[in-house]
Design an enzyme around this catalytic site. Structure first.
Site, PDB file in Angstrom:
ATOM      1  N   GLU A 172      40.382  24.992  49.007  1.00 32.94           N
ATOM      2  CA  GLU A 172      41.042  26.094  49.753  1.00 32.94           C
ATOM      3  C   GLU A 172      41.854  25.744  50.678  1.00 32.94           C
ATOM      4  O   GLU A 172      43.027  26.137  51.037  1.00 32.94           O
ATOM      5  CB  GLU A 172      40.005  27.124  50.170  1.00 32.94           C
ATOM      6  CG  GLU A 172      40.745  28.622  50.441  1.00 32.94           C
ATOM      7  CD  GLU A 172      39.627  29.576  50.396  1.00 32.94           C
ATOM      8  OE1 GLU A 172      38.556  29.553  49.617  1.00 32.94           O
ATOM      9  OE2 GLU A 172      39.667  30.715  51.153  1.00 32.94           O
ATOM     10  N   GLU A 219      44.727  24.247  49.213  1.00 31.85           N
ATOM     11  CA  GLU A 219      45.822  25.517  48.994  1.00 31.85           C
ATOM     12  C   GLU A 219      46.517  25.746  50.232  1.00 31.85           C
ATOM     13  O   GLU A 219      47.852  26.033  50.224  1.00 31.85           O
ATOM     14  CB  GLU A 219      44.792  26.526  48.300  1.00 31.85           C
ATOM     15  CG  GLU A 219      44.708  26.767  46.973  1.00 31.85           C
ATOM     16  CD  GLU A 219      44.022  28.028  46.452  1.00 31.85           C
ATOM     17  OE1 GLU A 219      44.704  28.965  46.215  1.00 31.85           O
ATOM     18  OE2 GLU A 219      42.764  28.236  46.587  1.00 31.85           O
ATOM     19  N   CYS A 247      36.168  34.472  48.396  1.00 32.32           N
ATOM     20  CA  CYS A 247      35.028  34.073  48.130  1.00 32.32           C
ATOM     21  C   CYS A 247      34.162  35.194  48.010  1.00 32.32           C
ATOM     22  O   CYS A 247      32.895  35.291  47.485  1.00 32.32           O
ATOM     23  CB  CYS A 247      34.071  33.155  49.279  1.00 32.32           C
ATOM     24  SG  CYS A 247      35.220  32.151  50.177  1.00 32.32           S
ATOM     25  N   SER A 286      43.648  33.282  47.413  1.00 30.72           N
ATOM     26  CA  SER A 286      43.287  31.846  47.034  1.00 30.72           C
ATOM     27  C   SER A 286      42.864  31.873  45.568  1.00 30.72           C
ATOM     28  O   SER A 286      41.929  32.697  45.272  1.00 30.72           O
ATOM     29  CB  SER A 286      42.276  31.386  47.879  1.00 30.72           C
ATOM     30  OG  SER A 286      41.342  30.363  47.361  1.00 30.72           O
ATOM     31  N   LYS A 291      27.503  39.725  43.736  1.00 35.36           N
ATOM     32  CA  LYS A 291      27.467  38.435  42.920  1.00 35.36           C
ATOM     33  C   LYS A 291      26.949  38.537  41.658  1.00 35.36           C
ATOM     34  O   LYS A 291      27.118  37.814  40.770  1.00 35.36           O
ATOM     35  CB  LYS A 291      26.648  37.609  43.775  1.00 35.36           C
ATOM     36  CG  LYS A 291      27.125  37.105  45.087  1.00 35.36           C
ATOM     37  CD  LYS A 291      28.371  35.801  45.016  1.00 35.36           C
ATOM     38  CE  LYS A 291      28.869  35.632  46.270  1.00 35.36           C
ATOM     39  NZ  LYS A 291      30.072  34.778  46.164  1.00 35.36           N
ATOM     40  N   GLU A 298      29.998  39.268  39.565  1.00 33.92           N
ATOM     41  CA  GLU A 298      30.841  38.306  39.557  1.00 33.92           C
ATOM     42  C   GLU A 298      30.693  37.296  38.563  1.00 33.92           C
ATOM     43  O   GLU A 298      31.514  36.676  37.965  1.00 33.92           O
ATOM     44  CB  GLU A 298      30.869  37.414  40.892  1.00 33.92           C
ATOM     45  CG  GLU A 298      31.893  36.425  41.170  1.00 33.92           C
ATOM     46  CD  GLU A 298      31.829  35.566  42.292  1.00 33.92           C
ATOM     47  OE1 GLU A 298      30.434  35.427  42.815  1.00 33.92           O
ATOM     48  OE2 GLU A 298      32.788  34.899  43.053  1.00 33.92           O
ATOM     49  N   GLU A 353      37.082  32.710  33.549  1.00 33.57           N
ATOM     50  CA  GLU A 353      37.006  31.525  34.335  1.00 33.57           C
ATOM     51  C   GLU A 353      35.480  31.343  35.034  1.00 33.57           C
ATOM     52  O   GLU A 353      35.132  30.171  35.417  1.00 33.57           O
ATOM     53  CB  GLU A 353      37.870  31.576  35.573  1.00 33.57           C
ATOM     54  CG  GLU A 353      39.265  31.527  35.353  1.00 33.57           C
ATOM     55  CD  GLU A 353      39.831  32.830  34.932  1.00 33.57           C
ATOM     56  OE1 GLU A 353      40.595  32.963  33.854  1.00 33.57           O
ATOM     57  OE2 GLU A 353      39.624  33.689  35.436  1.00 33.57           O
ATOM     58  N   CYS A 385      28.459  37.765  55.094  1.00 35.24           N
ATOM     59  CA  CYS A 385      27.493  37.617  54.224  1.00 35.24           C
ATOM     60  C   CYS A 385      25.957  38.000  54.937  1.00 35.24           C
ATOM     61  O   CYS A 385      25.105  38.599  54.195  1.00 35.24           O
ATOM     62  CB  CYS A 385      27.223  36.410  53.545  1.00 35.24           C
ATOM     63  SG  CYS A 385      28.866  36.058  52.769  1.00 35.24           S
TER      64      CYS A 385
END
Lengths: 583, 178
Positions: A280, A283, A301, A321, A360, A363, A369, A511
């Site tokens: 990141e 990037e 994230c 990102s 999550k 996710e 991917e 989080c």
């Protein structure tokens, strides 16, 4: 200056700021007024009527949660009349609440159950009237059981006001009132972003996380499987709460616990957070210093944020990102790098992520991917709350376990990796490494403290080698709009961009305040969890991701360069616009 | 439910959508978006006879108010209906004053004449029957509402004449259109 007012509660003098509610004032003088719908984290909804008190001079009873204390008030919070009314209120709530406590996800951890026990309700005087509304598991992440709902309105408040998602609302009224997405569709067809804040705030079992613990136990029992585990930064500082310890970091006890539970390899999401930063920060440098790609760069994230962006702000996709989230990176590495180095068949790997997060769970199958290793990179995600249950089932005396180390290859982390767990952490970690990438030098002071704290949007300017970098950190999805609108406005007018780098975390506090964390979260608790995270950062010798020796080895032995071909294949993802409603 | 569904092919429905949009345009001068929602929903129900999902999406989109909020409001008030209903909706007030003044007997007469129960619609979709709680003119009780028309000091003996008025209106309309 604010005015102070004086009043008397149960004969005890109390002096508080004007505007303080009776409930808060009573707490100051060690008087506990029972509450059900009120959550410390949220404004009062005055829905349940359990906190009623008497005020001298009035023949009515008042709800302490929403009645401000007034000068010279004389209040009684507890007498036989009040207790009788409270019991009736409770019995009425119970009269349309199913009695399946023993098989409920909130058994022994339920605010309604606790009150029923405290009041010694042993008989039901009212006729049972249950709402026949089917369970909704359509998100695969959280489960809605409107039957168990007591209509406190907490989930609706967090969904609409804190998160600005508006997936849930009250439909109908009176006896027909229920929590539901618009038009009685399923949650899975609604704009729900799976952040799970509703489940973290629900007082009963009406909204709970989907329990995947059985799948983990089954894999652990299967001798064919090679079970590996990772824990997210925010889990280690909150898991103690399930055992009565707040603000403590249990990293090394958790490592020991996982080995005893039967995991063959114990990794740490923090390691992958360091990897994530390598990508990141690269990037960012590409876009910022080499002008390749649009600014600002927005962090990605947080899967609830990603889902929110794809549904509500798809015009921001080019700013995102492309780096996957740390636990996905670790999942991919487990089934490629780890299995190759140790000569294990990747098909035998069963990857478990322990996350403070319900999104999550979504996710792990979000897009192609997430199968970068050729298999599903992470097999199961369980939340902090599920882990707490597993520990209790395991018969392991968790608090007294000896400290152990993780498996270094994909486990050792720097201070930059652990601060991912708090709002502003990803930004700070990325800046630490970006500074190095831009200047070739190490920053004298690694802390960028303007990213820290619980303010909804934190804007600041950072000086990197004489160039000013404008950043914004937002947490709680309701604060996102402000930031995004500024970007949009500037783009439309062709003005200079307000930011170069933006971090967003869906949950308030980041989080640490995740939707899968232990119950009863409030800002005090968020602060305690956050402090433990920054303490871990402070205690580390290495505090920048690019200095992690195992990350260096990973890139040297396996990946090549950040943003290189292999990195792109394993560590990056894509986004697409998604409809808010699918029906 | 997505905004996409607004690209409606049916010409008649498209016209109705345009009417609602015009209404929103004219209200904009007087009200903010949240403030005009109630009026817009009333207009929508007037235009369609009920609140179709697509129309609520349109309202949500044009006013920038989340669909969930609009559904919450539309299901809260029993004036609104999410299903198509009769051409003439009869509301008998069952508020205290009207009831005491004999509203109950009017209601019985209505049920008897129309041969339907509460919340039901006659087979020809002509009349629907519902109760309401207070129309705000208790001094003139018992009060009955048929669509936008209010009938005061009701009695069972007035029921047939009133219903006939609407039946005649419909037959006339039909003749004209033929």
């Amino acid at each position: 200056m604010y005015k102070m007012i004086e009043a008397v509660i149960n004969g005890i003098k109390v002096e508080v700021k004007e505007g303080t509610t009776i409930l808060e004032a009573a707490k100051k003088v060690q008087i506990k007024i029972p509450t059900l719908c009120k959550h410390q984290d949220l404004p009062p909804s005055a829905a349940c009527g359990l906190c009623i008190v008497k005020i001298k001079g009035s023949n009515k009873m008042f709800r302490a949660c929403c009645t401000p204390l007034e000068e010279k008030m004389e209040i009684v919070t507890n007498d036989p009349d009040i207790v009788a009314v409270r019991r009736t209120v409770l019995e009425l709530i119970l009269s349309n609440h199913p009695n399946d406590c023993l098989t409920c996800a909130r058994n022994n951890n339920c605010e309604l159950q606790k009150l029923a026990a405290d009041f010694g309700i042993s008989e039901e005087h009212f006729k049972k009237f249950l709402r026949q509304i089917p369970k909704d598991s359509s998100t695969g992440v959280i489960e809605l059981q409107p039957e168990k709902c007591i209509l406190c309105g907490r989930c609706i408040y967090v969904c609409q006001q804190d998160q600005d998602v508006w997936a849930l609302s009250f439909l109908e009224r009176g006896m027909g009132t229920r929590i539901s997405p618009a038009g009685d569709i399923n949650m899975g067809e609604s704009p729900c972003v799976k952040c799970g804040q509703c489940s973290a705030h629900c007082p009963t079992g009406a909204i709970v996380e989907k329990d995947d613990t059985e799948r983990v136990w089954a894999a652990l029992r299967d001798s064919e499987k090679h079970c590996v585990v990772q824990i997210a930064p925010a889990v280690r500082v909150a898991i103690g709460e399930a055992f009565g310890v707040t603000g403590a970091n249990f990293t090394n006890k958790l490592y020991a616990l996982f080995r005893r539970m039967g995991f063959k390899a114990v990794f740490d999401t923090n390691f992958a957070a360091d990897v994530c930063i390598m990508e990141e920060a690269s990037e960012f440098v590409e876009r910022f210093a080499h002008k390749k790609g649009p600014l600002p760069l927005i962090t990605s994230c947080c899967p609830a944020w990603v889902d929110f962006m794809e549904k509500f702000h798809p015009d921001m996709i080019e700013h995102f990102s492309s780096t996957k989230s740390p636990h996905e990176i670790l999942g991919t590495l487990t089934k490629t790098y780890y299995t190759e180095k140790h000569n294990i068949d990747p098909k035998k790997i069963f990857g478990v992520s322990i996350m403070p997060c319900t999104a999550k769970k979504y996710e792990i199958t979000r897009s192609g991917e997430m199968f970068a290793s050729g298999l599903q990179d992470i097999d199961v995600v369980i939340t902090t709350r599920e882990l707490a249950r597993m520990i209790k089932q395991s018969g392991i005396d968790f608090l007294n376990l000896p400290d152990e180390e993780c498996d270094h290859m994909l486990g050792d982390y720097t201070g930059a990796g652990v601060i991912f767990g708090a709002t502003g952490g990803v930004m700070e970690a990325a800046l630490r490494t970006a500074y190095h990438f831009v200047t070739g030098k190490e920053a004298e002071k690694v802390e960028f403290k303007t990213t820290r704290g619980l303010k909804g949007v934190k804007e600041s300017e950072i000086n990197i080698a004489g160039t000013k970098v404008r950043i914004a950190v937002a947490h709680g999805l309701s604060h996102v709009e402000e930031v995004i609108n500024k970007i949009r406005e500037a783009k439309k007018k062709g003005e200079e961009l307000p930011y170069h780098f933006v971090e967003v975390m869906a949950c308030p506090g980041g989080c640490v305040g995740g939707g899968g964390q232990p119950y009863m979260v409030c800002d005090e608790l968020r602060k305690e969890r956050t402090a433990a995270i920054y303490q871990d950062d402070d205690d580390r010798v290495l505090r920048v991701s690019h200095k992690n020796p195992y990350v260096k080895r990973l890139y040297a032995d396996y990946i090549g360069n950040p943003l290189g071909d292999k990195a792109h294949k394993l560590f990056h993802t894509e986004y697409k616009s998604r409809p808010q409603y699918t029906r | 439910m997505a905004v996409k569904s607004l690209e409606i092919k049916d010409k008649e429905v498209r016209e109705k959508f345009k009417e609602i949009e015009r209404f929103i345009g004219s209200e904009h001068k007087l009200n903010d978006n949240q403030g005009m929602l109630m009026g817009v929903l009333h207009k929508t129900q007037e235009v369609f006879g009920y609140l179709p999902a697509e129309a609520m999406d349109l309202v949500s989109d044009r006013l920038g108010i989340p669909t969930a909020h609009i559904y919450g409001m539309a299901t809260f008030y029993n004036y609104f209906t999410l299903k198509p209903r009769a051409k003439y909706q009869v509301f008998m007030c069952k508020g205290t004053a009207c009831y005491v003044a004999g509203g109950g007997r009017v209601l019985e007469k209505l049920q008897e004449t129309l041969k339907i129960g509460l919340g039901e619609v006659t087979p020809d979709k002509m009349f629907g029957l519902n109760i309401t709680r207070c129309l705000g003119c208790c001094g003139l009780s018992p009060v009955m509402q048929v669509n936008e028309d209010i009938y005061v000091r009701m009695g069972p003996e007035k029921v047939n004449a009133i219903l006939d008025k609407y039946r005649k209106k419909e037959t006339k309309k039909r003749k004209v259109s033929k």
